[in-house]
Design a protein around this motif. Structure first.
Motif, PDB file in Angstrom:
ATOM      1  N   ASP A  64     -20.590  35.780 -49.125  1.00 42.03           N
ATOM      2  CA  ASP A  64     -20.710  36.423 -47.816  1.00 42.03           C
ATOM      3  C   ASP A  64     -22.097  36.184 -47.234  1.00 42.03           C
ATOM      4  O   ASP A  64     -22.251  35.865 -46.047  1.00 42.03           O
ATOM      5  N   ASP A  91     -18.797  35.891 -56.473  1.00 38.50           N
ATOM      6  CA  ASP A  91     -17.695  36.267 -55.587  1.00 38.50           C
ATOM      7  C   ASP A  91     -17.232  37.710 -55.815  1.00 38.50           C
ATOM      8  O   ASP A  91     -16.106  38.071 -55.468  1.00 38.50           O
ATOM      9  N   CYS A 109     -18.556  35.772 -39.437  1.00 40.94           N
ATOM     10  CA  CYS A 109     -18.337  36.479 -40.706  1.00 40.94           C
ATOM     11  C   CYS A 109     -16.969  37.150 -40.649  1.00 40.94           C
ATOM     12  O   CYS A 109     -16.559  37.669 -39.597  1.00 40.94           O
ATOM     13  N   LYS A 110     -16.280  37.188 -41.764  1.00 40.57           N
ATOM     14  CA  LYS A 110     -14.946  37.775 -41.808  1.00 40.57           C
ATOM     15  C   LYS A 110     -14.909  39.116 -42.544  1.00 40.57           C
ATOM     16  O   LYS A 110     -14.122  39.988 -42.191  1.00 40.57           O
ATOM     17  N   GLN A 111     -15.709  39.259 -43.571  1.00 38.88           N
ATOM     18  CA  GLN A 111     -15.697  40.477 -44.374  1.00 38.88           C
ATOM     19  C   GLN A 111     -16.341  41.632 -43.606  1.00 38.88           C
ATOM     20  O   GLN A 111     -17.464  41.520 -43.117  1.00 38.88           O
ATOM     21  N   ARG A 112     -15.619  42.744 -43.479  1.00 37.73           N
ATOM     22  CA  ARG A 112     -16.183  43.939 -42.863  1.00 37.73           C
ATOM     23  C   ARG A 112     -16.427  44.959 -43.966  1.00 37.73           C
ATOM     24  O   ARG A 112     -15.507  45.687 -44.370  1.00 37.73           O
ATOM     25  N   PRO A 113     -17.651  45.055 -44.477  1.00 37.80           N
ATOM     26  CA  PRO A 113     -17.922  45.955 -45.608  1.00 37.80           C
ATOM     27  C   PRO A 113     -17.790  47.421 -45.221  1.00 37.80           C
ATOM     28  O   PRO A 113     -18.140  47.823 -44.107  1.00 37.80           O
ATOM     29  N   ARG A 138     -17.986  41.681 -54.958  1.00 34.85           N
ATOM     30  CA  ARG A 138     -18.700  42.594 -54.063  1.00 34.85           C
ATOM     31  C   ARG A 138     -18.954  43.923 -54.772  1.00 34.85           C
ATOM     32  O   ARG A 138     -18.121  44.397 -55.533  1.00 34.85           O
ATOM     33  N   ASP A 169     -22.078  45.941 -50.134  1.00 39.14           N
ATOM     34  CA  ASP A 169     -20.711  45.603 -50.545  1.00 39.14           C
ATOM     35  C   ASP A 169     -20.376  44.174 -50.115  1.00 39.14           C
ATOM     36  O   ASP A 169     -19.258  43.886 -49.684  1.00 39.14           O
ATOM     37  N   LEU A 170     -21.372  43.303 -50.242  1.00 39.66           N
ATOM     38  CA  LEU A 170     -21.224  41.893 -49.875  1.00 39.66           C
ATOM     39  C   LEU A 170     -21.535  41.021 -51.086  1.00 39.66           C
ATOM     40  O   LEU A 170     -22.473  41.309 -51.836  1.00 39.66           O
ATOM     41  N   ASP A 171     -20.756  39.963 -51.266  1.00 38.22           N
ATOM     42  CA  ASP A 171     -21.041  39.065 -52.384  1.00 38.22           C
ATOM     43  C   ASP A 171     -21.953  37.926 -51.928  1.00 38.22           C
ATOM     44  O   ASP A 171     -22.326  37.827 -50.753  1.00 38.22           O
TER      45      ASP A 171
END
Length: 572
Positions: free
Chosen positions: A423, A558, A400-404, A560, A418-420
């Motif tokens: 994600d 897409d 995973c790349k997104q760090r919420p 968040r 805070d994830l779409d």
């Protein structure tokens, strides 16, 4: 359209007569109540004198013994709160006066009042950004006041009308309603011209005539119409929908004691949404939930009045006892078979195959029609929403790349938000690669099947909101207004935590406007390149309507948002 509305009003009037019979022996002819709103601070088209005119008219009413609900330069939520507070004061035999000064628009032969924050960029915005005059007229009709006048000082040119219906101007004609007079400063379809000396001529004459002791409102309006017509050489002739009541006297020679204006606090959008959900309810629990969360809210008086009416007719204990409970008891929840494929993987609970009725016809069209779904195969679903600990493990391994952002509240066992949708799909793909088993998002029908856990009621636990069952606005005595550790409230009949509240949960399906043509085998309803995906369960920031078992809403795949998270399914 009008005939249908009038039929509805007749039914409401009959219902009101039955309800008030429980608490009233006769008309309350001594009470005089008024709603006064003066809006001038419109960014696009200010009305400089309007707030002062409204204050002056409110002073005249107050001197005449009226109990005033007042709002000035009000936003939409503030107007709705003021109307609600005013409606709570109405009753059989009460004398009522309404004055709105500001801008309004005409749309589909109806009048809509504009708040200072109304943003009208298309026809679709009218019903969400403006205030339908029926919000004021309907409670007046139902309450059967002794005398009633509604003054709409709002027939002016404005840019919003040009957006909605460029060929229309002024206010719409108001058909006569027995016992209620609607007054405009000029005839329907016309607008007020430039007033002499930058004054609001209609308001000036209204205030002057209303001050005369003992003058009936019928004579007040006659004087106003004559003075305004004469001053404008018949270019502006005030209009009334039906003859003004002769027995309504504002400045009586014998005045009852006046009550100070009721202070109106603005309702935030969540509180307003909560109230919109329950205001027509017949459940005492709904109004208790509102009062516990907002004891001093702008709708508190109306909530208490409605609660008293319900409790006068029904024994709340009987209501609770007759609720249908889930077919699977919470006591057996711990015995549900569970697995965990790796130390950092979510705990998964086995869900048996089964049949259930999906959807609802009680609130929104997009939750209908109710239809039978057969979930033909058993599957596993996350006992909890995917937590920050579990999401951060995916980041650490490069899946995973997104760090919420946790917004300073801490990570650990709180649901990752805070994830779409994309994600969430990426996390499921990482789990599948890591464990060798197929992980995915639940389908919408799988999600509702698990959420209901054998129940057929509005909520998994029963027909009405019960305290401390979930994390939402109105679900606890003190609203938490944040996501909390998963598993903080009791599990449902399948042993699953937080299906309702805490974080809203992405599911696999594309958004469809209703269930016509939906799959009945538990599979996802998808289509190529759909942008909008479905969220289920509501969140900590929602009111109880979004926590109903059938509740559903949509979001761009897409985008968040800090309330949105997910849980996963593992195939057997």
């Amino acid at each position: 359209m009008l005939s249908l509305r009038l039929v509805g009003i007749v039914l409401l009037t009959s219902l009101w007569a039955i309800v008030t019979a429980f608490g009233q022996n006769g008309p309350d002819i001594s009470r005089r109540v008024a709603l006064v709103i003066g809006n001038g601070a419109y960014p696009q088209s200010p009305l400089g004198s309007m707030p002062a005119d409204a204050r002056a008219f409110a002073d005249v009413l107050r001197d005449g013994g009226f109990e005033i609900v007042y709002a000035e330069n009000a936003k939409r939520t503030e107007i709705e709160a003021a109307v609600s507070a005013f409606a709570a004061k109405l009753g059989w035999g009460v004398t009522a006066v309404v004055y709105f000064g500001g801008h309004a628009i005409q749309y589909q032969d109806r009048n809509f009042l504009l708040a200072i924050d109304s943003k009208i960029t298309s026809e679709a915005d009218v019903r969400t950004e403006a205030i339908d005059i029926d919000l004021i007229l309907d409670p007046l009709i139902v309450s059967r006041p002794a005398g009633c006048v509604v003054i709409l000082d709002a027939a002016r040119r404005n840019s919003w009308q040009q957006v909605v219906s460029p060929r229309v101007r002024g206010l719409s004609n108001q058909p006569p309603i027995k016992g209620l007079t609607v007054i405009h400063p000029v005839a329907p379809g016309e607008v007020v011209g430039e007033a002499p000396r930058n004054a609001n001529l209609f308001a000036v004459e209204l205030i002057k005539s209303a001050k005369v002791p003992g003058l009936s409102f019928k004579e007040v309006f006659r004087r106003v119409r004559s003075s305004v017509a004469q001053a404008t050489r018949d270019q502006q002739i005030p209009w009334e929908s039906s003859p003004s009541p002769e027995d309504l006297v504002i400045s009586s020679t014998r005045k009852p004691a006046a009550t100070p204006a009721a202070p109106i606090r603005s309702a935030d959008p969540v509180e307003l949404g909560f109230w919109d959900t329950i205001k027509g309810s017949d459940s005492a629990a709904d109004f208790k939930a509102y009062l516990d969360s907002y004891p001093d809210g702008p709708f508190a008086a109306a909530a208490r009045a409605r609660l008293q009416q319900i409790e006068a007719k029904t024994d709340i204990k009987t209501e609770t006892k007759t609720e249908t409970k889930p077919a699977v008891s919470e006591r057996s929840a711990a015995s549900q078979s569970s697995i965990r494929d790796c130390p950092q993987c979510p705990e998964m609970v086995s869900i048996p195959a089964g049949v259930f009725q999906m959807g609802s016809s009680e609130m929104f069209d997009f939750e209908a029609p109710v239809h039978q779904v057969s979930v033909g195969k058993a599957f596993y679903i996350g006992r909890r929403e995917v937590s920050y600990d579990e999401w951060d493990a995916c980041i650490a391994e490069g899946g995973c790349k997104q760090r919420p952002d946790d917004r300073g509240l801490g990570r650990a066992r709180r649901p990752a938000t805070d994830l779409d949708w994309d994600d969430a799909k990426g996390y499921a793909a990482w789990l599948s690669q890591k464990t060798g088993h197929t992980y995915r998002l639940p389908t919408e029908s799988e999600w509702e099947y698990v959420a209901r856990a054998g129940s057929t009621t509005t909520y998994p636990w029963g027909r009405t909101i019960e305290k401390d069952r979930a994390n939402c606005i109105g679900c606890t005595n003190d609203p938490l207004k944040k996501a909390i550790d998963t598993g903080s409230f009791p599990p449902n009949g399948f042993g699953i935590y937080d299906m309702m509240g805490n974080a809203a949960e992405w599911v696999e399906d594309c958004w469809n406007e209703n269930y016509r043509g939906a799959p009945t085998d538990g599979s996802a309803w998808t289509k190529p390149q759909c942008r909008e995906r479905v969220l289920r369960g509501g969140s900590f920031n929602n009111d109880p309507r979004y926590l109903r078992s059938a509740a559903r809403f949509k979001y761009d795949h897409d985008v968040r948002f800090y309330t949105n998270g997910f849980r996963v399914v593992r195939e057997n």
